[in-house]
Design a protein around this motif. Structure first.
Motif: not given
Length: 763
Positions: A244-250, A160-169, A171-174, A232-236
């Motif tokens: 959807a790819n942004q991490q939000y604060k209040i 099983v392989q999870f996303p390997q790139d360095s984007s925020a989304v 990284t969060a999935v990984r 199985l290769i998990v991708k965004v």
């Protein structure tokens, strides 16, 4: 004619069986569908895999057949017997549509659809390239479908392989890998892949990805990597929206405490209040801003978190002050990834008045009615505090019991005040969706037991209640005070005291004060579970500190008094455990175990009567009249032909088990067994055999019975008929009385059959 009787009887039985077979009224061009057979062929799968696959597939086939019993289909019989009713009510309509059901015809079976359904299931569970063939067979007026599957060897997960790139989304999935449903070495399953997408989405929502969605995840399957294995290769997804790819604060939290549909979006400057991180728009100043600081979990600068989102909403609802609670998040008009949180709160009317008439039963087998007048203020000090003042009055009678005719009349009043916080010098934090509360109560009750005595009772308490979650609840009273004072003691009751001196304790003035604690755990609200439980443990400590300070010891001198009344000193522990086993959609096995112990010491020689244990009656051992059993082997019902006093004890053991099933509609039935008894901790010369000893197991009473429950949704009316099969007050060796059961004997019925009428289930 006698010789022909067996022949006629046989012909009649054959006719009935034929009618029950369900084929009598099948259309000439159709057949009765009798079900499907699943055949798994080939040598590519193990015996265990074939069995598991067959059991799963047979549940998917549609339509379901008519239920049968020994080859008969009684529901079709009653459907045909009723004929076609002319009205949508009445006996014929009820018989045809409620008792009966129409025959399932073979013309309704879609072999191709079912074949495709079964093949898809096999494919989705790793049996790739499965071949499926559908066929049918006919026997007389009946038809059966047969589905033959030849699955190939099952595929298993190699990697099983999870996303390997360095984007925020990515990284969060990984970072969600821990807890994944996709395990190396497990069989391929499309359901597990879908569940994994939901799991990842849930974790993403906990880490600021407010706009993320399971549909933005893709799980690619590579079946070419090895023999009957997949990667199985998990991708965004590349086309997922930027939000959807942004991490939000209040950013800011805006609260409208007096919101309505007609509220204006803008507000005058004098209605805006800044409090900590909150902007409160409340022109009428209905609530103190501090309640939001204790209720809302979001603070400025926090990452969005779905748990905090839901907890905040739950706590606002749990305040009991708002009719509607609505929440909205919007992308903030500021630099960076921020959300503005808006809370729109519609208050309930501040004051309300209600009148309530209720039916009730109690542990003494009394059934009656009560009228309650309640006035409440839901925001008495502008901090969402709830003040409730009630007045009540009622009457209770024994429908069946040893004290039929000794009615009870009650009236009184009670005031309670609840603060939505823990009022304590110590800091208390609860991370649940339920607001911790402080509660104070003050009440008075006058009770008149006709022909016996009257009793005035004053009560007060101050304590805390909080829930860790929907399953765990705590109630801790710093102090609970009860003062009881008797009046109007009749000559009849005085004569009872002469015969049984222990009855004088019932009308003694009593002063009970001290802390109490109870803990409740339940998961009975989870309807999907086959096994659910309920547990409640309680601890009652009275006069312990006062006894320690005054060095009270009634056995060495006179009892210490407060306001000229001796205070009670004791420890009482009680545990109740219930287990519910779901047998089917409409039946279950419910069991209960109760164990309790009370010990008086210091300033008291005996437990106060109102704090002792009782058994027998509608919610206890139903084969024995309420509060008539025990203690121990003592037989209180044999002492007099008049009023029978309640029997009480310091130790209680009780077990009940009940099979419950739906009979029809709102009518449910039950078969039950109850066992138990009570005992005293000290020997009482007026009640020989009442002391708890190592032989307690030989002093257990046992009763069995059956009952009906009429579930009207707004209340459950319960009727139980029970009789004893073991009587502890009989001579040892003669306590089992199963051999004496005789329903045809009037004397036996009068002495043993106990009828109970109650509101609600016993447990």
């Amino acid at each position: 004619m006698k010789n022909k009787a067996p022949l006629l009887y046989s012909i009649l039985v054959l006719l009935v069986l034929s009618a029950c077979s369900g084929t009598q009224h099948i259309p000439a061009d159709d057949l009765l569908y009798t079900g499907a057979k699943i055949k798994i062929e080939g040598n590519n799968t193990s015996k265990k895999e074939r069995k598991s696959l067959s059991e799963a597939l047979v549940l998917l086939v549609r339509p379901q057949t008519n239920a049968s019993f020994l080859g008969m289909r009684p529901k079709i019989f009653f459907y045909n017997l009723a004929g076609k009713p002319t009205k949508t009510k009445g006996f014929r309509y009820w018989l045809r549509n409620k008792v009966g059901e129409p025959p399932v015809l073979f013309s309704k079976v879609d072999l191709a659809y079912n074949s495709s359904l079964l093949q898809n299931y096999a494919q989705n569970n790793g049996y790739f390239n499965t071949k499926t063939v559908a066929d049918s067979s006919r026997t007389g007026k009946k038809a059966t479908a047969t589905y033959t599957l030849e699955p190939r060897k099952r595929y298993y997960i190699r990697n099983v392989q999870f996303p390997q790139d360095s984007s925020a989304v990515a990284t969060a999935v990984r970072q969600t890998i821990k807890g994944t449903f996709l395990k190396t070495g497990a069989a391929y399953s499309l359901d597990h892949i879908k569940a994994e997408r939901e799991r990842i989405d849930s974790r993403m929502k906990e880490n600021g990805f407010y706009y993320f969605n399971p549909d933005y995840l893709l799980v690619q399957v590579d079946s070419t990597v090895a023999d009957h294995q997949v990667d199985l290769i998990v991708k965004v997804k590349a086309d997922s929206p930027p939000l959807a790819n942004q991490q939000y604060k209040i950013n800011k939290v805006v609260i409208y405490p007096n919101y309505s549909i007609n509220s204006k979006a803008s507000a005058p400057a004098d209605s805006i209040v800044k409090y900590h991180d909150f902007t409160i728009i409340d022109s009428e100043k209905l609530f103190k801003p501090a309640i939001y600081d204790r209720t809302l979990y979001f603070k400025k600068g926090d990452f969005y978190n779905r748990t905090n989102h839901n907890l905040s909403l739950n706590r606002l609802v749990n305040l009991g002050t708002f009719k509607f609670v609505k929440n909205q998040f919007k992308v903030a008009d500021t630099t960076g990834n921020y959300l503005d949180a808006y809370y729109y709160l519609t208050p309930l009317p501040k004051k309300s008045l209600s009148l309530q008439l209720s039916a009730k039963t109690n542990s003494a087998n009394y059934t009656g009615t009560e009228l309650n007048l309640n006035w409440s203020n839901r925001n008495v000090f502008k901090g969402a505090e709830q003040l409730t003042v009630s007045a009540f009055g009622g009457v209770e009678v024994q429908v069946s019991g040893q004290n039929n005719g000794f009615n009870v009349y009650r009236f009184g009043t009670e005031a309670s005040l609840i603060w939505p916080r823990i009022m304590s010098p110590f800091r208390f934090h609860s991370a649940s969706g339920f607001v911790p509360k402080t509660k104070a109560t003050l009440g008075y009750e006058f009770q008149n037991r006709t022909q016996l005595y009257s009793l005035q009772t004053f009560k007060g308490s101050f304590g805390y209640l909080w829930k860790e979650n929907e399953r765990k609840e705590h109630l801790f009273n710093l102090t609970e005070i009860t003062f009881a004072s008797p009046q109007n003691v009749t000559a009849l009751y005085q004569s009872q005291i002469a015969a049984s001196p222990s009855l004088e304790k019932v009308i003694d003035k009593q002063l009970i004060f001290g802390p109490t604690y109870s803990y409740t755990y339940t998961n009975t609200m989870d309807k999907r579970k086959k096994n659910t439980v309920y547990y409640k443990g309680s601890l009652d400590l009275s006069g312990n500190i006062a006894g320690l300070v005054t060095a009270a010891n009634v056995e060495k001198g006179e009892a210490v008094k407060v306001f000229n009344v001796p205070f009670s000193q004791f420890i009482k522990v009680e545990n109740e455990f219930r287990h519910y086993l779901k047998l089917s959609e409409n039946s279950q096995l419910a069991s209960r175990l109760i164990a309790g112990l009370g010990f008086a010491y210091g300033n008291s020689t005996a437990m106060p009567f109102i704090k002792q244990f009782f058994n027998g009656g509608t919610n206890s051992l139903r084969a024995f009249r309420a509060r008539s059993l025990g203690p121990g082997t003592f037989n209180g019902s044999a002492t007099t032909n008049g009023f029978l006093p309640d029997q009480s004890g310091d130790v209680k053991l009780e077990f009940s088990t009940e099979y419950r099933a739906q009979i029809y509609g709102l009518v449910k039935g039950a078969l039950f067994l109850d066992a138990g008894n009570i005992w005293l901790m000290k020997e009482d010369p007026d009640k020989p055999g009442s002391k708890f000893s190592k032989n307690f197991i030989n002093e257990i009473a046992v009763g069995v019975g059956a009952g009906l429950r009429f579930d009207f949704s707004f209340l459950v009316l319960r009727t139980d008929l029970a009789f004893p099969i073991r009587k502890p007050y009989l001579a040892e060796g003669n306590r089992w009385v199963v051999d004496q059961i005789n329903f045809g004997n009037g004397s036996w019925r009068n002495n043993n059959l106990i009828f109970n009428l109650a509101i609600g289930y016993p447990f």
